[in-house]
Write a protein that holds these residues in place. Sequence first.
Motif, PDB file in Angstrom:
ATOM      1  N   PRO A 188       0.816  -1.203   0.000  1.00 53.58           N
ATOM      2  CA  PRO A 188       0.000   0.000   0.000  1.00 53.58           C
ATOM      3  C   PRO A 188       0.858   1.264   0.000  1.00 53.58           C
ATOM      4  CG  PRO A 188       0.021  -0.971   2.193  1.00 53.58           C
ATOM      5  CD  PRO A 188       0.769  -1.903   1.292  1.00 53.58           C
ATOM      6  N   GLY A 189       0.214   2.354  -0.405  1.00 61.77           N
ATOM      7  CA  GLY A 189       0.898   3.633  -0.453  1.00 61.77           C
ATOM      8  C   GLY A 189       0.138   4.617  -1.309  1.00 61.77           C
ATOM      9  N   SER A 190       0.781   5.728  -1.587  1.00 63.16           N
ATOM     10  CA  SER A 190       0.206   6.784  -2.405  1.00 63.16           C
ATOM     11  C   SER A 190      -0.036   6.273  -3.821  1.00 63.16           C
ATOM     12  CB  SER A 190       1.177   7.971  -2.443  1.00 63.16           C
ATOM     13  OG  SER A 190       0.969   8.758  -3.582  1.00 63.16           O
ATOM     14  N   PHE A 191      -1.268   6.418  -4.303  1.00 65.62           N
ATOM     15  CA  PHE A 191      -1.598   5.925  -5.638  1.00 65.62           C
ATOM     16  C   PHE A 191      -0.698   6.564  -6.693  1.00 65.62           C
ATOM     17  CE2 PHE A 191      -3.920   6.434  -9.644  1.00 65.62           C
ATOM     18  CZ  PHE A 191      -4.050   5.097  -9.994  1.00 65.62           C
ATOM     19  N   THR A 192      -0.516   7.876  -6.623  1.00 63.17           N
ATOM     20  CA  THR A 192       0.306   8.564  -7.612  1.00 63.17           C
ATOM     21  C   THR A 192       1.760   8.117  -7.525  1.00 63.17           C
ATOM     22  OG1 THR A 192      -1.168  10.471  -7.549  1.00 63.17           O
ATOM     23  CG2 THR A 192       1.024  10.826  -8.467  1.00 63.17           C
ATOM     24  N   GLY A 193       2.293   8.011  -6.313  1.00 65.48           N
ATOM     25  CA  GLY A 193       3.672   7.556  -6.152  1.00 65.48           C
ATOM     26  C   GLY A 193       3.863   6.143  -6.670  1.00 65.48           C
ATOM     27  N   LEU A 194       2.924   5.259  -6.367  1.00 61.47           N
ATOM     28  CA  LEU A 194       3.011   3.879  -6.846  1.00 61.47           C
ATOM     29  C   LEU A 194       2.958   3.824  -8.367  1.00 61.47           C
ATOM     30  CD1 LEU A 194       0.673   2.154  -4.258  1.00 61.47           C
ATOM     31  CD2 LEU A 194       3.149   1.883  -4.441  1.00 61.47           C
ATOM     32  N   ARG A 195       2.071   4.590  -8.948  1.00 58.27           N
ATOM     33  CA  ARG A 195       1.931   4.613 -10.405  1.00 58.27           C
ATOM     34  C   ARG A 195       3.225   5.087 -11.067  1.00 58.27           C
ATOM     35  NH1 ARG A 195      -2.563   8.515 -12.347  1.00 58.27           N
ATOM     36  NH2 ARG A 195      -0.930   9.911 -11.685  1.00 58.27           N
ATOM     37  N   VAL A 196       3.845   6.117 -10.521  1.00 56.52           N
ATOM     38  CA  VAL A 196       5.101   6.636 -11.071  1.00 56.52           C
ATOM     39  C   VAL A 196       6.198   5.579 -10.972  1.00 56.52           C
ATOM     40  CG1 VAL A 196       6.953   8.310 -10.658  1.00 56.52           C
ATOM     41  CG2 VAL A 196       4.575   9.071 -10.677  1.00 56.52           C
ATOM     42  N   GLY A 197       6.333   4.958  -9.802  1.00 53.25           N
ATOM     43  CA  GLY A 197       7.372   3.946  -9.603  1.00 53.25           C
ATOM     44  C   GLY A 197       7.190   2.742 -10.499  1.00 53.25           C
ATOM     45  N   LEU A 198       5.956   2.239 -10.595  1.00 51.70           N
ATOM     46  CA  LEU A 198       5.676   1.081 -11.440  1.00 51.70           C
ATOM     47  C   LEU A 198       5.903   1.377 -12.912  1.00 51.70           C
ATOM     48  CD1 LEU A 198       2.510  -0.233  -9.615  1.00 51.70           C
ATOM     49  CD2 LEU A 198       4.626  -1.506  -9.960  1.00 51.70           C
ATOM     50  N   ALA A 199       5.427   2.526 -13.384  1.00 53.88           N
ATOM     51  CA  ALA A 199       5.605   2.883 -14.789  1.00 53.88           C
ATOM     52  C   ALA A 199       7.087   3.019 -15.127  1.00 53.88           C
ATOM     53  CB  ALA A 199       4.861   4.176 -15.104  1.00 53.88           C
ATOM     54  N   PHE A 200       7.839   3.659 -14.243  1.00 62.13           N
ATOM     55  CA  PHE A 200       9.271   3.833 -14.495  1.00 62.13           C
ATOM     56  C   PHE A 200       9.980   2.485 -14.501  1.00 62.13           C
ATOM     57  CE2 PHE A 200      13.685   4.549 -13.582  1.00 62.13           C
ATOM     58  CZ  PHE A 200      13.996   5.670 -14.343  1.00 62.13           C
ATOM     59  N   ALA A 201       9.690   1.651 -13.515  1.00 59.98           N
ATOM     60  CA  ALA A 201      10.340   0.335 -13.428  1.00 59.98           C
ATOM     61  C   ALA A 201      10.014  -0.524 -14.648  1.00 59.98           C
ATOM     62  CB  ALA A 201       9.923  -0.379 -12.145  1.00 59.98           C
ATOM     63  N   LEU A 202       8.757  -0.528 -15.057  1.00 61.65           N
ATOM     64  CA  LEU A 202       8.369  -1.317 -16.227  1.00 61.65           C
ATOM     65  C   LEU A 202       9.021  -0.787 -17.503  1.00 61.65           C
ATOM     66  CD1 LEU A 202       4.620  -1.939 -15.396  1.00 61.65           C
ATOM     67  CD2 LEU A 202       6.443  -3.656 -15.468  1.00 61.65           C
ATOM     68  N   GLY A 239      -7.662   7.105  10.986  1.00 59.73           N
ATOM     69  CA  GLY A 239      -7.662   6.251  12.168  1.00 59.73           C
ATOM     70  C   GLY A 239      -7.421   4.780  11.887  1.00 59.73           C
ATOM     71  N   GLU A 240      -6.907   4.436  10.712  1.00 62.98           N
ATOM     72  CA  GLU A 240      -6.657   3.046  10.354  1.00 62.98           C
ATOM     73  C   GLU A 240      -5.183   2.833  10.030  1.00 62.98           C
ATOM     74  OE1 GLU A 240      -9.305   2.085   7.148  1.00 62.98           O
ATOM     75  OE2 GLU A 240     -11.088   2.342   8.384  1.00 62.98           O
ATOM     76  N   VAL A 241      -4.771   1.559  10.055  1.00 66.27           N
ATOM     77  CA  VAL A 241      -3.398   1.213   9.682  1.00 66.27           C
ATOM     78  C   VAL A 241      -3.411   0.016   8.739  1.00 66.27           C
ATOM     79  CG1 VAL A 241      -2.337   2.036  11.824  1.00 66.27           C
ATOM     80  CG2 VAL A 241      -3.022  -0.347  11.629  1.00 66.27           C
ATOM     81  N   TYR A 242      -2.387  -0.044   7.883  1.00 63.82           N
ATOM     82  CA  TYR A 242      -2.104  -1.255   7.130  1.00 63.82           C
ATOM     83  C   TYR A 242      -1.068  -1.992   7.961  1.00 63.82           C
ATOM     84  CZ  TYR A 242      -4.023   1.237   3.081  1.00 63.82           C
ATOM     85  OH  TYR A 242      -4.821   1.937   2.215  1.00 63.82           O
ATOM     86  N   ALA A 243      -1.272  -3.276   8.226  1.00 60.45           N
ATOM     87  CA  ALA A 243      -0.319  -4.023   9.041  1.00 60.45           C
ATOM     88  C   ALA A 243      -0.212  -5.454   8.531  1.00 60.45           C
ATOM     89  CB  ALA A 243      -0.738  -4.033  10.504  1.00 60.45           C
ATOM     90  N   GLN A 244       0.986  -6.015   8.671  1.00 62.73           N
ATOM     91  CA  GLN A 244       1.217  -7.401   8.296  1.00 62.73           C
ATOM     92  C   GLN A 244       2.372  -7.937   9.140  1.00 62.73           C
ATOM     93  OE1 GLN A 244       2.067  -8.051   4.109  1.00 62.73           O
ATOM     94  NE2 GLN A 244       1.194 -10.102   4.215  1.00 62.73           N
ATOM     95  N   ALA A 245       2.209  -9.182   9.601  1.00 64.92           N
ATOM     96  CA  ALA A 245       3.234  -9.801  10.430  1.00 64.92           C
ATOM     97  C   ALA A 245       4.109 -10.727   9.579  1.00 64.92           C
ATOM     98  CB  ALA A 245       2.579 -10.613  11.546  1.00 64.92           C
ATOM     99  N   PHE A 246       5.392 -10.744   9.894  1.00 65.45           N
ATOM    100  CA  PHE A 246       6.363 -11.567   9.189  1.00 65.45           C
ATOM    101  C   PHE A 246       7.181 -12.331  10.226  1.00 65.45           C
ATOM    102  CE2 PHE A 246       5.339  -8.017   6.553  1.00 65.45           C
ATOM    103  CZ  PHE A 246       5.287  -8.521   5.268  1.00 65.45           C
TER     104      PHE A 246
END
Length: 137
Positions: free
Chosen positions: A65-79, A123-130
């Motif tokens: 998860p993260g900023s939609f715009t930031g993710l889109r920029v990173g993915l487009a550049f990487a691809l 008031g919410e969080v994204y969380a995952q345990a590893f």
Amino acid sequence: MRGLVIDTALGGLSVALFEHGTILASRHELMARGHQERLGELVRDVAAEAGGFDGLGRITVTVGPGSFTGLRVGLAFALGLGAALDRPVLGITTLAALAGSVDSPGDASAGLPVLAAIDARRGEVYAQAFAGGPAVV
């Protein structure tokens, strides 16, 4: 084998080139906006410092998860870079990347459970345990 990592998911921009687990060059800038203007420059600088893309085996980019715009920029550049260099592009969740930054070989905390959490706002969080690498929840 060399790998390039790109993270544009949160309030910053991070790029690193590594080989066999050793970081050869990296850059990080805090920013809420403007990833698209700086990403190419940071990748260029990291590649120049590390001696270019010779031996590059893969490109890894955060997918959220993260900023939609930031993710889109990173993915487009990487691809785009992956297509230009004929290298595979792999996605990694922001939470897995965050958890992976805690555990390092030889570290006293190696193998201990890690809870990665990111403010999801409202008031919410994204969380995952590893535990020792793979996600457990």
